[in-house]
Write a protein that holds these residues in place. Sequence first.
Motif, PDB file in Angstrom:
ATOM      1  N   GLU A   1       0.836  -1.202   0.000  1.00 30.68           N
ATOM      2  CA  GLU A   1       0.000   0.000   0.000  1.00 30.68           C
ATOM      3  C   GLU A   1       0.869   1.250   0.000  1.00 30.68           C
ATOM      4  OE1 GLU A   1      -3.358   2.266   2.763  1.00 30.68           O
ATOM      5  OE2 GLU A   1      -2.614   0.275   3.336  1.00 30.68           O
ATOM      6  N   ARG A   2       1.969   1.194   0.765  1.00 36.09           N
ATOM      7  CA  ARG A   2       2.875   2.341   0.823  1.00 36.09           C
ATOM      8  C   ARG A   2       3.552   2.557  -0.534  1.00 36.09           C
ATOM      9  NH1 ARG A   2       5.164   0.810   5.034  1.00 36.09           N
ATOM     10  NH2 ARG A   2       7.052  -0.113   4.124  1.00 36.09           N
ATOM     11  N   LEU A   3       3.908   1.490  -1.207  1.00 34.90           N
ATOM     12  CA  LEU A   3       4.556   1.622  -2.516  1.00 34.90           C
ATOM     13  C   LEU A   3       3.613   2.276  -3.531  1.00 34.90           C
ATOM     14  CD1 LEU A   3       6.476  -1.775  -2.873  1.00 34.90           C
ATOM     15  CD2 LEU A   3       7.321   0.424  -2.035  1.00 34.90           C
ATOM     16  N   VAL A   4       2.357   1.916  -3.464  1.00 27.97           N
ATOM     17  CA  VAL A   4       1.368   2.538  -4.355  1.00 27.97           C
ATOM     18  C   VAL A   4       1.301   4.036  -4.097  1.00 27.97           C
ATOM     19  CG1 VAL A   4      -1.082   2.707  -4.902  1.00 27.97           C
ATOM     20  CG2 VAL A   4      -0.006   0.468  -4.683  1.00 27.97           C
ATOM     21  N   ARG A   5       1.303   4.411  -2.831  1.00 23.02           N
ATOM     22  CA  ARG A   5       1.229   5.834  -2.488  1.00 23.02           C
ATOM     23  C   ARG A   5       2.503   6.584  -2.890  1.00 23.02           C
ATOM     24  NH1 ARG A   5      -2.069   6.502   3.234  1.00 23.02           N
ATOM     25  NH2 ARG A   5      -3.823   5.134   2.700  1.00 23.02           N
ATOM     26  N   ILE A   6       3.645   5.908  -2.759  1.00 20.36           N
ATOM     27  CA  ILE A   6       4.906   6.529  -3.199  1.00 20.36           C
ATOM     28  C   ILE A   6       4.860   6.791  -4.702  1.00 20.36           C
ATOM     29  CG2 ILE A   6       7.387   6.125  -3.526  1.00 20.36           C
ATOM     30  CD1 ILE A   6       7.342   4.608  -0.829  1.00 20.36           C
ATOM     31  N   LEU A   7       4.366   5.828  -5.470  1.00 18.38           N
ATOM     32  CA  LEU A   7       4.264   6.007  -6.913  1.00 18.38           C
ATOM     33  C   LEU A   7       3.296   7.127  -7.274  1.00 18.38           C
ATOM     34  CD1 LEU A   7       4.298   2.309  -8.153  1.00 18.38           C
ATOM     35  CD2 LEU A   7       6.092   4.038  -8.461  1.00 18.38           C
ATOM     36  N   GLU A   8       2.221   7.263  -6.516  1.00 20.72           N
ATOM     37  CA  GLU A   8       1.284   8.363  -6.747  1.00 20.72           C
ATOM     38  C   GLU A   8       1.970   9.704  -6.507  1.00 20.72           C
ATOM     39  OE1 GLU A   8      -1.900   7.440  -4.100  1.00 20.72           O
ATOM     40  OE2 GLU A   8      -2.895   6.071  -5.513  1.00 20.72           O
ATOM     41  N   HIS A   9       2.816   9.757  -5.465  1.00 17.60           N
ATOM     42  CA  HIS A   9       3.580  10.966  -5.185  1.00 17.60           C
ATOM     43  C   HIS A   9       4.547  11.266  -6.333  1.00 17.60           C
ATOM     44  CE1 HIS A   9       5.751  13.858  -2.500  1.00 17.60           C
ATOM     45  NE2 HIS A   9       6.780  13.493  -3.251  1.00 17.60           N
ATOM     46  N   LEU A  10       5.215  10.221  -6.836  1.00 20.72           N
ATOM     47  CA  LEU A  10       6.179  10.407  -7.919  1.00 20.72           C
ATOM     48  C   LEU A  10       5.510  10.928  -9.192  1.00 20.72           C
ATOM     49  CD1 LEU A  10       8.479   7.271  -7.549  1.00 20.72           C
ATOM     50  CD2 LEU A  10       9.041   9.642  -6.994  1.00 20.72           C
ATOM     51  N   LYS A  11       4.317  10.449  -9.469  1.00 15.70           N
ATOM     52  CA  LYS A  11       3.607  10.907 -10.664  1.00 15.70           C
ATOM     53  C   LYS A  11       3.318  12.403 -10.593  1.00 15.70           C
ATOM     54  CE  LYS A  11       1.419   6.479 -11.780  1.00 15.70           C
ATOM     55  NZ  LYS A  11       0.151   5.723 -11.835  1.00 15.70           N
ATOM     56  N   LYS A  12       3.143  12.909  -9.379  1.00 16.60           N
ATOM     57  CA  LYS A  12       2.830  14.321  -9.205  1.00 16.60           C
ATOM     58  C   LYS A  12       4.074  15.182  -9.085  1.00 16.60           C
ATOM     59  CE  LYS A  12       0.043  17.464  -6.374  1.00 16.60           C
ATOM     60  NZ  LYS A  12      -0.889  17.567  -5.212  1.00 16.60           N
TER      61      LYS A  12
ATOM     62  N   THR B   1      13.360   1.236   6.537  1.00 18.74           N
ATOM     63  CA  THR B   1      12.141   0.838   5.827  1.00 18.74           C
ATOM     64  C   THR B   1      12.005   1.610   4.521  1.00 18.74           C
ATOM     65  OG1 THR B   1      11.002   0.272   7.875  1.00 18.74           O
ATOM     66  CG2 THR B   1       9.618   0.754   5.962  1.00 18.74           C
ATOM     67  N   ALA B   2      12.314   2.911   4.563  1.00 16.62           N
ATOM     68  CA  ALA B   2      12.240   3.728   3.349  1.00 16.62           C
ATOM     69  C   ALA B   2      13.198   3.209   2.293  1.00 16.62           C
ATOM     70  CB  ALA B   2      12.549   5.182   3.689  1.00 16.62           C
ATOM     71  N   ARG B   3      14.396   2.810   2.713  1.00 15.16           N
ATOM     72  CA  ARG B   3      15.376   2.284   1.754  1.00 15.16           C
ATOM     73  C   ARG B   3      14.897   0.960   1.167  1.00 15.16           C
ATOM     74  NH1 ARG B   3      19.101   4.016   5.938  1.00 15.16           N
ATOM     75  NH2 ARG B   3      20.132   5.960   5.320  1.00 15.16           N
ATOM     76  N   ARG B   4      14.250   0.122   1.987  1.00 18.71           N
ATOM     77  CA  ARG B   4      13.715  -1.138   1.462  1.00 18.71           C
ATOM     78  C   ARG B   4      12.616  -0.871   0.442  1.00 18.71           C
ATOM     79  NH1 ARG B   4      14.669  -3.011   6.856  1.00 18.71           N
ATOM     80  NH2 ARG B   4      12.537  -2.448   7.502  1.00 18.71           N
ATOM     81  N   ASP B   5      11.801   0.139   0.693  1.00 17.18           N
ATOM     82  CA  ASP B   5      10.767   0.513  -0.276  1.00 17.18           C
ATOM     83  C   ASP B   5      11.401   0.942  -1.595  1.00 17.18           C
ATOM     84  OD1 ASP B   5       8.834  -0.023   1.581  1.00 17.18           O
ATOM     85  OD2 ASP B   5       8.394   2.071   2.056  1.00 17.18           O
ATOM     86  N   ILE B   6      12.469   1.724  -1.501  1.00 21.01           N
ATOM     87  CA  ILE B   6      13.156   2.201  -2.709  1.00 21.01           C
ATOM     88  C   ILE B   6      13.738   1.029  -3.482  1.00 21.01           C
ATOM     89  CG2 ILE B   6      15.220   3.439  -3.485  1.00 21.01           C
ATOM     90  CD1 ILE B   6      14.601   5.556  -1.350  1.00 21.01           C
ATOM     91  N   ILE B   7      14.396   0.116  -2.771  1.00 20.93           N
ATOM     92  CA  ILE B   7      14.977  -1.061  -3.431  1.00 20.93           C
ATOM     93  C   ILE B   7      13.896  -1.852  -4.157  1.00 20.93           C
ATOM     94  CG2 ILE B   7      16.062  -3.303  -3.003  1.00 20.93           C
ATOM     95  CD1 ILE B   7      17.627  -1.912  -0.711  1.00 20.93           C
ATOM     96  N   LYS B   8      12.753  -2.022  -3.514  1.00 24.09           N
ATOM     97  CA  LYS B   8      11.651  -2.765  -4.116  1.00 24.09           C
ATOM     98  C   LYS B   8      11.179  -2.111  -5.409  1.00 24.09           C
ATOM     99  CE  LYS B   8       8.340  -5.992  -3.568  1.00 24.09           C
ATOM    100  NZ  LYS B   8       8.595  -7.435  -3.398  1.00 24.09           N
TER     101      LYS B   8
END
Length: 257
Positions: free
Chosen positions: A5-16, A35-42
């Motif tokens: 769910e967090r990754l989806v929200r990060i991608l929404e932020h990136l699109k904007k 945790t943030a770095r693991r999200d980035i790696i993913k």
Amino acid sequence: MYQEERLVRILEHLKKYRTMSVGDICLKYHVSRDTARRDIIKLVEQKAAIRTHGGIALPEFQETILAYRDRLQQYSAEKIKIGSMALGFLQKNGHYFLNASTTVSCMAKALGTESTIYTHSLDVAQILSNQTKADVFLFGGVLNAANRYFFDLQTLQQLDRIHFDAVFLGTAGITSDGFYYDDRDDAAVNETVSTRAGQTIVLAEDNKFSKHSRFRGMDWEQVDMIITNTKPSSAFILKAGEAGTQIITTGEEINDH
């Protein structure tokens, strides 16, 4: 919040906003830096994003960088000469900051000294990515598309912990009371690095003198040297003398530094 769910929200932020730093992820989603770095790696593994120094960006953002590969061909001869002269003030293995300026970008294009370069400039980072002499650190944050630099509040905090041998700064305008920039964030970055440097060197064409902009970055007393193409008016020469700021032109020889 689960990772997906967090990754989806990060991608929404990136699109904007196009980019996002590690600090942004921590603050926005209340997670640790690990945790943030693991999200980035993913996201990078899934090719949904690309790495930047300190964060991530959308994959097509890379194409934006590459589209500017030939940008320096449009630069004036004056800018190229000023940038070339500034190279004489680099020392091997020194640590330097280069700001977001077309004249400073000219300096970056000709840079051949083994050194460590810090920048918030998209163009400077792209230029230096094509050579192997310098180690390059690009500060992350939100991209100012008009003036092609990244910024967030963590940038200022990071800069305040670094000592530079010298900083090389372009400017939007020089007046009797200081050196000005078009954007408040850019002014803040340049003012901060000028307090963290052994030497602050401004690269400016002669048309920047008496040119007005909105946000003051540095006072005269914070600038050690101006490299320009022709001598400014006597009023500016007097002001520089009072402030202890050296003015040199591209027609002069560098004797020592």
